[in-house]
Design a protein around this motif. Sequence first.
Motif, PDB file in Angstrom:
ATOM      1  N   PRO A   1       3.593  -0.454  -8.357  1.00  0.00           N
ATOM      2  CA  PRO A   1       4.462  -1.186  -7.424  1.00  0.00           C
ATOM      3  C   PRO A   1       5.175  -2.409  -7.985  1.00  0.00           C
TER       4      PRO A   1
ATOM      5  N   ARG B   1       1.618  -4.408   3.780  1.00  0.00           N
ATOM      6  CA  ARG B   1       2.532  -5.122   2.895  1.00  0.00           C
ATOM      7  C   ARG B   1       2.713  -6.530   3.437  1.00  0.00           C
TER       8      ARG B   1
ATOM      9  N   SER C   1      -6.692  -0.067  -3.073  1.00  0.00           N
ATOM     10  CA  SER C   1      -7.000   1.227  -3.697  1.00  0.00           C
ATOM     11  C   SER C   1      -7.840   1.072  -4.964  1.00  0.00           C
TER      12      SER C   1
ATOM     13  N   SER D   1       1.125   4.855  -6.224  1.00  0.00           N
ATOM     14  CA  SER D   1       0.882   4.046  -5.018  1.00  0.00           C
ATOM     15  C   SER D   1       1.343   4.871  -3.826  1.00  0.00           C
ATOM     16  N   VAL D   2       0.830   4.528  -2.655  1.00  0.00           N
ATOM     17  CA  VAL D   2       1.356   5.210  -1.469  1.00  0.00           C
ATOM     18  C   VAL D   2       2.634   4.498  -1.011  1.00  0.00           C
ATOM     19  N   GLY D   3       2.677   3.170  -1.190  1.00  0.00           N
ATOM     20  CA  GLY D   3       3.858   2.399  -0.789  1.00  0.00           C
ATOM     21  C   GLY D   3       5.003   2.668  -1.752  1.00  0.00           C
TER      22      GLY D   3
ATOM     23  N   LEU E   1      -5.685   7.588  -1.460  1.00  0.00           N
ATOM     24  CA  LEU E   1      -6.171   6.215  -1.345  1.00  0.00           C
ATOM     25  C   LEU E   1      -6.466   5.787   0.087  1.00  0.00           C
TER      26      LEU E   1
ATOM     27  N   MET F   1      -5.148   8.690  -7.963  1.00  0.00           N
ATOM     28  CA  MET F   1      -3.722   8.324  -7.822  1.00  0.00           C
ATOM     29  C   MET F   1      -2.951   8.727  -9.079  1.00  0.00           C
TER      30      MET F   1
ATOM     31  N   HIS G   1      -4.632  -7.832  -3.376  1.00  0.00           N
ATOM     32  CA  HIS G   1      -4.014  -6.502  -3.275  1.00  0.00           C
ATOM     33  C   HIS G   1      -4.859  -5.453  -4.006  1.00  0.00           C
TER      34      HIS G   1
HETATM   35  C1  DGY Z   1      -0.240   1.274  -2.393  1.00  0.00           C
HETATM   36  O1  DGY Z   1      -0.616   2.320  -2.934  1.00  0.00           O
HETATM   37  O2  DGY Z   1       0.844   1.183  -1.837  1.00  0.00           O
HETATM   38  C2  DGY Z   1      -1.152   0.130  -2.484  1.00  0.00           C
HETATM   39  O3  DGY Z   1      -0.788  -0.916  -1.662  1.00  0.00           O
HETATM   40  C3  DGY Z   1      -1.213  -0.341  -3.896  1.00  0.00           C
HETATM   41  O4  DGY Z   1      -0.012  -0.944  -4.209  1.00  0.00           O
END
Ligand code: DGY
Length: 319
Positions: free
Chosen positions: A53, A238, A288, A76-78, A101, A297, A285
């Motif tokens: 990220p 976030r 995960s 990342s998922v975001g 995650l 991941m 942060h």
């Molecule tokens: C995500 O995977 O989005 C977590 O917040 C790690 O950045």
Amino acid sequence: MKHSILLPYLAPQNVVILANQKFEAVVADRELTTDEIIQLSHDNKSQGIVVVPKQKITKDVIAQLPDSVKIIATSSVGFDHLDIHAAKERGIYLTNTPDVLTECTADIAMLLLLNACRRGREYLEIMESGWRKTYSQSEMLGIKVSGKTLGIYGMGRIGQAVADRARGFGMKIVYCNRKRLPPDLEKGATYYSDFHQMLPFCEILSLNAPGTAETKHIINDETFALMPNRSVLINVARGSLVDEEALIRALQSGKLFAAGLDVFDKEPDYNLKLKDFHNVFLTPHMGSATQETRDAMGYRALENIGQVLKGQKPQDSLW
Ligand code: DGY
């Protein structure tokens, strides 16, 4: 011949092993800047790039990548650090890593929730300073979580996993989501299509929605005013969802009993005023950050790259 890929960050060892087995992988020993990513992807004619990220893949970065690049897979998922529109225009796939995650991020939400409600940071500070005074029955009291109403803003995979955990603690769930969930996923939770209507019921509020233009500063002076007095805010989503100056005002006035935060508007140089509140439990942060999840991941990002380089649409395509 193996395809050339780039891992421009310090990836977990198991991910590096798999990357080397499946691809001709160039692996960095630190997080590279986007200028370095551009340069290395030209030098190596990279076909896939895994990013994290902090590496902002803007329109400008995408324009400078070589034609060899077919996919950028974020571990990342975001995906608020990726310009989906610009990538689509260049025909570069973008993927994220959903599902893998979910559990660990929901665990961190509970870690923050329990520490915020039960004064975990203050208790630790007392023990670290050599606890030498017992407390009376009316001192240093926290908030009982069982029986409380937890509001969840964003009832996707992670929001649902937070709800499952909170149910185990005897909490009642209300939630706000773009769409109402089917009964088997809702599991008795009460749905609100209007966030403001839900807020007066949220003794504890957990943010689990992505960082988008729509969710920016969804938590602000107005929304704090709608929450019950002595409520608790938890954020593992976030930092952009929260107006941090409004949060500071809500902590100063006592509107909030406590907060638990894993994410911040600016990272890592977060607003240091937040650390002066001993009722704010902070983590850097790390939602995960378990060995198992970080491996999963990385594997998922490599899987997406493998699919694209075989000519398929990747399972986690963002466009
Ligand atoms: C995500 O995977 O989005 C977590 O917040 C790690 O950045």
